[in-house]
Design a protein around this motif. Structure first.
Motif, mmCIF file in Angstrom:
data_model
loop_
_atom_site.group_PDB
_atom_site.id
_atom_site.type_symbol
_atom_site.label_atom_id
_atom_site.label_comp_id
_atom_site.label_asym_id
_atom_site.label_seq_id
_atom_site.Cartn_x
_atom_site.Cartn_y
_atom_site.Cartn_z
ATOM 1 N N LEU A 191 12.489 9.007 7.461
ATOM 2 C CA LEU A 191 13.177 9.014 8.750
ATOM 3 C C LEU A 191 12.629 10.189 9.556
ATOM 4 C CD1 LEU A 191 15.554 7.773 10.442
ATOM 5 C CD2 LEU A 191 16.888 9.698 9.594
ATOM 6 N N VAL A 192 11.990 9.871 10.678
ATOM 7 C CA VAL A 192 11.397 10.874 11.568
ATOM 8 C C VAL A 192 12.220 10.890 12.854
ATOM 9 C CG1 VAL A 192 9.320 11.598 12.801
ATOM 10 C CG2 VAL A 192 9.117 10.423 10.582
ATOM 11 N N PRO A 193 12.995 11.952 13.080
ATOM 12 C CA PRO A 193 13.877 11.992 14.253
ATOM 13 C C PRO A 193 13.125 12.185 15.573
ATOM 14 C CG PRO A 193 14.496 13.667 12.615
ATOM 15 C CD PRO A 193 13.175 13.120 12.234
ATOM 16 N N ARG A 194 13.831 11.947 16.641
ATOM 17 C CA ARG A 194 13.316 12.265 17.981
ATOM 18 C C ARG A 194 12.970 13.753 18.016
ATOM 19 N NH1 ARG A 194 16.977 9.045 22.422
ATOM 20 N NH2 ARG A 194 16.811 6.991 21.440
ATOM 21 N N GLY A 215 0.785 -1.229 0.000
ATOM 22 C CA GLY A 215 0.000 0.000 0.000
ATOM 23 C C GLY A 215 0.813 1.272 0.000
ATOM 24 N N ALA A 216 0.170 2.347 0.479
ATOM 25 C CA ALA A 216 0.786 3.671 0.452
ATOM 26 C C ALA A 216 0.202 4.549 1.540
ATOM 27 C CB ALA A 216 0.575 4.322 -0.916
ATOM 28 N N ILE A 217 1.019 5.475 2.020
ATOM 29 C CA ILE A 217 0.598 6.422 3.052
ATOM 30 C C ILE A 217 1.094 7.822 2.706
ATOM 31 C CG2 ILE A 217 0.538 4.734 4.932
ATOM 32 C CD1 ILE A 217 3.328 5.747 5.830
ATOM 33 N N LEU A 218 0.446 8.794 3.303
ATOM 34 C CA LEU A 218 1.009 10.127 3.401
ATOM 35 C C LEU A 218 1.525 10.210 4.826
ATOM 36 C CD1 LEU A 218 1.475 12.967 2.155
ATOM 37 C CD2 LEU A 218 -0.616 13.648 3.382
ATOM 38 N N ASP A 219 2.828 10.340 4.977
ATOM 39 C CA ASP A 219 3.460 10.348 6.289
ATOM 40 C C ASP A 219 3.816 11.789 6.652
ATOM 41 O OD1 ASP A 219 4.933 7.998 8.071
ATOM 42 O OD2 ASP A 219 5.798 9.985 8.314
ATOM 43 N N VAL A 220 3.532 12.174 7.895
ATOM 44 C CA VAL A 220 3.716 13.557 8.343
ATOM 45 C C VAL A 220 4.540 13.585 9.624
ATOM 46 C CG1 VAL A 220 2.531 15.623 9.183
ATOM 47 C CG2 VAL A 220 1.567 14.334 7.274
ATOM 48 N N ALA A 221 5.504 14.507 9.662
ATOM 49 C CA ALA A 221 6.313 14.762 10.861
ATOM 50 C C ALA A 221 6.185 16.244 11.202
ATOM 51 C CB ALA A 221 7.766 14.406 10.609
#
Length: 188
Positions: A112-115, A79-85
């Motif tokens: 890659l979503v950092p701390r 599948g697929a997502i829209l990923d938000v940080a």
């Protein structure tokens, strides 16, 4: 491995190389030595997986407070997502701003979503399976979140709150302006 910055340079989109033939392909989705060559050094300690049956399933915006803060490396197995940080690091020049990327199994890309960032995603197609590595173990007492449809953040999810499938927990998260961030810029 290709690496590009998003509109917030600390949030990266990584695309591992795929080696294909008549059988399909092979891809190395994580290699500590190759990542270190790119300046990305993480000790991932846990893998997480979610399956969302329907498009419009929205999970987020979540975080874990220090000392259990987590860096996440997120990809889709199907599948697929829209990923938000969302930058939640007090004192950051991009505090309260968000970056988004379309992540899909077909493209083989990862984010890659950092701390110090709030994290969430919305599924774009049925039967989306998301797999992500984290560099710290889950701690229930450190778990928190912010309303993903907060008008101050104005995230363009591509759907409205009424169209989204949210958990009960995610429906009742506080506004960003009421959020007391446990993160400090430069802390990690």
């Amino acid at each position: 491995m290709d690496m590009i910055d998003t509109r917030i340079p600390d949030v990266k989109v990584l695309t591992p190389k795929r080696f294909g033939d008549h059988r399909g392909y092979f891809s190395e989705t994580w290699n500590a030595a190759r990542m270190a060559d790119l300046g990305l050094v993480f000790d991932f300690v846990q893998d997480n997986e979610s399956l969302s049956a329907e498009p419009g399933t929205l999970r987020g915006l979540h975080y874990q407070a220090p000392p259990f803060a987590q860096t996440k490396l997120v990809r889709c197995a199907t599948g697929a997502i829209l990923d938000v940080a969302v930058d939640a690091r007090r004192g950051s020049p991009t505090y309260g701003q968000w970056a988004a990327a379309r992540i899909s199994a077909e493209e083989g890309n990862q984010i890659l979503v950092p701390r110090g960032f709030l994290h969430g995603f919305v599924t774009l197609v049925p039967q989306t399976q998301v797999i992500y590595k984290v560099d710290n173990l889950y701690d229930k007492e450190s778990d928190g979140g912010v309303d993903c449809f907060d008008p101050d953040l104005a995230i363009d999810w591509g759907i409205t709150r009424d169209e989204a499938t949210l958990s009960g927990k995610d429906e009742d998260l506080p506004a960003f302006r009421d959020f007391v961030s446990p993160f400090e810029y430069g802390e990690f």
